[in-house]
Design a protein around this motif. Structure first.
Motif, PDB file in Angstrom:
ATOM      1  N   TYR A  69      -2.113  -0.355  -4.289  1.00 22.18           N
ATOM      2  CA  TYR A  69      -3.213   0.362  -3.644  1.00 22.18           C
ATOM      3  C   TYR A  69      -2.684   1.702  -3.142  1.00 22.18           C
ATOM      4  CZ  TYR A  69      -5.520  -4.101  -3.988  1.00 22.18           C
ATOM      5  OH  TYR A  69      -6.074  -5.256  -4.490  1.00 22.18           O
ATOM      6  N   TRP A 128       3.700  -1.422   3.730  1.00 24.39           N
ATOM      7  CA  TRP A 128       3.334  -0.118   3.180  1.00 24.39           C
ATOM      8  C   TRP A 128       4.621   0.643   2.842  1.00 24.39           C
ATOM      9  CZ3 TRP A 128       5.741   3.414   6.176  1.00 24.39           C
ATOM     10  CH2 TRP A 128       5.924   3.118   7.532  1.00 24.39           C
ATOM     11  N   THR A 152     -13.514   3.521   2.383  1.00 22.20           N
ATOM     12  CA  THR A 152     -13.406   4.699   3.240  1.00 22.20           C
ATOM     13  C   THR A 152     -13.823   4.313   4.648  1.00 22.20           C
ATOM     14  OG1 THR A 152     -13.990   7.049   3.436  1.00 22.20           O
ATOM     15  CG2 THR A 152     -15.722   5.558   2.704  1.00 22.20           C
ATOM     16  N   LYS A 171      -4.715   1.174  -7.464  1.00 20.71           N
ATOM     17  CA  LYS A 171      -3.933   2.125  -8.251  1.00 20.71           C
ATOM     18  C   LYS A 171      -4.464   2.242  -9.680  1.00 20.71           C
ATOM     19  CE  LYS A 171       0.860   3.427  -9.127  1.00 20.71           C
ATOM     20  NZ  LYS A 171       2.289   3.051  -8.850  1.00 20.71           N
ATOM     21  N   ILE A 226       0.859  -1.183   0.000  1.00 20.68           N
ATOM     22  CA  ILE A 226       0.000   0.000   0.000  1.00 20.68           C
ATOM     23  C   ILE A 226       0.898   1.236   0.000  1.00 20.68           C
ATOM     24  CG2 ILE A 226      -1.700   1.352   1.293  1.00 20.68           C
ATOM     25  CD1 ILE A 226      -2.670  -1.327   2.493  1.00 20.68           C
ATOM     26  N   THR A 251      -3.467   5.334  -0.901  1.00 18.00           N
ATOM     27  CA  THR A 251      -4.259   6.057   0.082  1.00 18.00           C
ATOM     28  C   THR A 251      -3.557   7.367   0.399  1.00 18.00           C
ATOM     29  OG1 THR A 251      -5.424   5.876   2.210  1.00 18.00           O
ATOM     30  CG2 THR A 251      -3.179   5.025   2.125  1.00 18.00           C
ATOM     31  N   VAL A 281       1.198   5.110   0.734  1.00 19.83           N
ATOM     32  CA  VAL A 281       0.582   6.202   1.491  1.00 19.83           C
ATOM     33  C   VAL A 281       1.221   7.508   1.037  1.00 19.83           C
ATOM     34  CG1 VAL A 281       0.088   7.129   3.786  1.00 19.83           C
ATOM     35  CG2 VAL A 281       0.285   4.640   3.465  1.00 19.83           C
ATOM     36  N   LEU A 320      -5.155   0.898   7.654  1.00 20.15           N
ATOM     37  CA  LEU A 320      -4.733   0.328   6.371  1.00 20.15           C
ATOM     38  C   LEU A 320      -5.296  -1.084   6.189  1.00 20.15           C
ATOM     39  CD1 LEU A 320      -0.993   1.465   6.045  1.00 20.15           C
ATOM     40  CD2 LEU A 320      -3.054   2.582   5.170  1.00 20.15           C
ATOM     41  N   TRP A 330      -9.717   7.724   2.291  1.00 24.84           N
ATOM     42  CA  TRP A 330     -10.037   6.723   1.273  1.00 24.84           C
ATOM     43  C   TRP A 330      -8.828   5.880   0.896  1.00 24.84           C
ATOM     44  CZ3 TRP A 330      -6.786   7.361  -2.764  1.00 24.84           C
ATOM     45  CH2 TRP A 330      -6.309   8.656  -3.029  1.00 24.84           C
ATOM     46  N   MET A 331      -9.129   4.727   0.278  1.00 20.09           N
ATOM     47  CA  MET A 331      -8.122   3.895  -0.383  1.00 20.09           C
ATOM     48  C   MET A 331      -8.728   3.367  -1.668  1.00 20.09           C
ATOM     49  SD  MET A 331      -6.104   0.431   0.900  1.00 20.09           S
ATOM     50  CE  MET A 331      -5.345   1.242   2.304  1.00 20.09           C
ATOM     51  N   LEU A 367      -9.215  -0.813   5.382  1.00 19.34           N
ATOM     52  CA  LEU A 367      -9.484  -0.305   4.035  1.00 19.34           C
ATOM     53  C   LEU A 367      -9.078  -1.332   2.981  1.00 19.34           C
ATOM     54  CD1 LEU A 367      -8.264   3.407   4.403  1.00 19.34           C
ATOM     55  CD2 LEU A 367     -10.624   2.590   4.377  1.00 19.34           C
ATOM     56  N   PHE A 368      -7.902  -1.920   3.162  1.00 23.74           N
ATOM     57  CA  PHE A 368      -7.427  -2.915   2.200  1.00 23.74           C
ATOM     58  C   PHE A 368      -8.356  -4.138   2.160  1.00 23.74           C
ATOM     59  CE2 PHE A 368      -4.995  -6.856   1.540  1.00 23.74           C
ATOM     60  CZ  PHE A 368      -4.622  -6.668   0.226  1.00 23.74           C
TER      61      PHE A 368
END
Length: 335
Positions: free
Chosen positions: A86, A34, A118, A168, A6, A88, A8, A101, A164-165, A104-105
């Motif tokens: 992904y 991340w 979200t 990509k 992820i 965020t 960030v 994380l 939000w996430m 959301l994931f």
């Protein structure tokens, strides 16, 4: 099994007072795979050195200096450096609960592509939260709980930037951070809406939102009221405006007048109504002000409602219901 990466993204500018709490909250995430792309947007305090100390200790933190200036340029740079599947956002003065994380994931994994994950937000402040911000928090969370955020998208930004996430490839499909239209989080939310990405309902608080007097949303001219009206009108005319129906502004206060002037500048005809007997029959910008009952003479119409009073909004909704009109098709609250 390897966790998905992820990315960030954080722009920051002169937030040394809050960066420690922000960075520690990211380091403490239960989802540990991340990378943090964190961009110094021309800070003049010790923020850069503070972040650099963290980056030396944790190779997941990747620090860069903004090649231009402003949040959008910083986000473009951060996104260009991202390697995650992904994406965020996070604000440098806020705090992530440790399950953010992961939650959301997992929600994105459950629902698949073309979705926005979200979560609920919670304001906090050393000075205490005002009644206005508390009501905003409650309103926003009531939408997110049901995943109905788009139903009131013309009121305010219904998917704030740090909440939000998204996959990509879905972000790339709507041009990511390339548009230079402010407020940038509101513009992105409208592009989520335009793409019909579904909002995943969530009942967990996943973002702790700090309020203080010098926060950018309070002081930056890009987040002034007129910027919000510009972006609302831009997307209304692009996505929801039906040229075959008369357009009616409801309300003759400052916001109604601002909307009227902008429509006139765009050569878009409109009718104007209100319930103020002192204004009915008068002409404002050469447009006659009519009583709201004028709507009953129109078989079909679209109305932009600029009335901010919550009690009056309830009455207006009831009136539209009696006329068998639907929100987000026949009428749109702009405040």
């Amino acid at each position: 099994m390897q966790q998905s990466l992820i990315s960030v993204l954080i722009p920051f500018k002169n937030t040394q007072e809050f960066l420690d709490e922000c960075l520690v909250s990211i380091i403490n995430q239960t989802h540990t795979n991340w990378e943090l792309l964190i961009i110094d947007d021309n800070s003049t305090d010790n923020s850069y050195n503070l972040v650099n100390d963290y980056a030396k200790k944790d190779n997941r933190i990747k620090l860069y200096k903004n090649e231009g200036s402003g949040i959008i340029n910083a986000l473009k740079l951060a996104f260009s450096k991202s390697k995650g599947d992904y994406i965020t956002r996070m604000d440098s003065d806020d705090i992530m609960p440790d399950i953010k994380l992961e939650t959301l994931f997992n929600n994105l994994q459950l629902h698949g592509k073309n979705h926005i994950a979200t979560g609920l937000v919670s304001y906090f402040s050393a000075e205490g939260i005002s009644d206005g911000y508390r009501k905003y928090e409650q309103w926003l969370n009531s939408l997110t709980t049901e995943g109905t955020n788009y139903s009131e998208i013309y009121k305010e930004c219904v998917i704030p930037s740090p909440s939000w996430m998204i996959a990509k490839e879905d972000l790339l499909a709507i041009d990511a951070f390339n548009p230079t239209r402010y407020p940038e989080d509101y513009d992105l939310t409208f592009r989520f809406y335009e793409a019909n990405y579904k909002v995943i309902p969530c009942k967990k608080v996943l973002h702790l939102w700090r309020d203080y007097g010098t926060r950018a949303s309070r002081t930056d001219a890009n987040y002034a009221e007129n910027s919000f009206i510009d972006i609302k009108l831009h997307y209304f005319l692009k996505l929801d405006f039906d040229k075959s129906k008369p357009l009616v502004i409801w309300g003759a206060g400052n916001k109604g007048k601002t909307i009227a002037k902008k429509l006139i500048a765009l050569n878009i005809p409109f009718q104007w109504i209100c319930d103020n007997p002192k204004k009915i029959g008068k002409h404002i910008y050469d447009v006659e002000m009519k009583p709201f009952q004028h709507l009953e003479t129109l078989a079909h119409f679209q109305s932009i409602v600029s009335v901010a009073n919550k009690e009056e909004q309830v009455i207006i909704r009831t009136y539209f219901s009696k006329l068998k009109k639907e929100s987000m098709r026949d009428y749109f609250f702009f405040c």
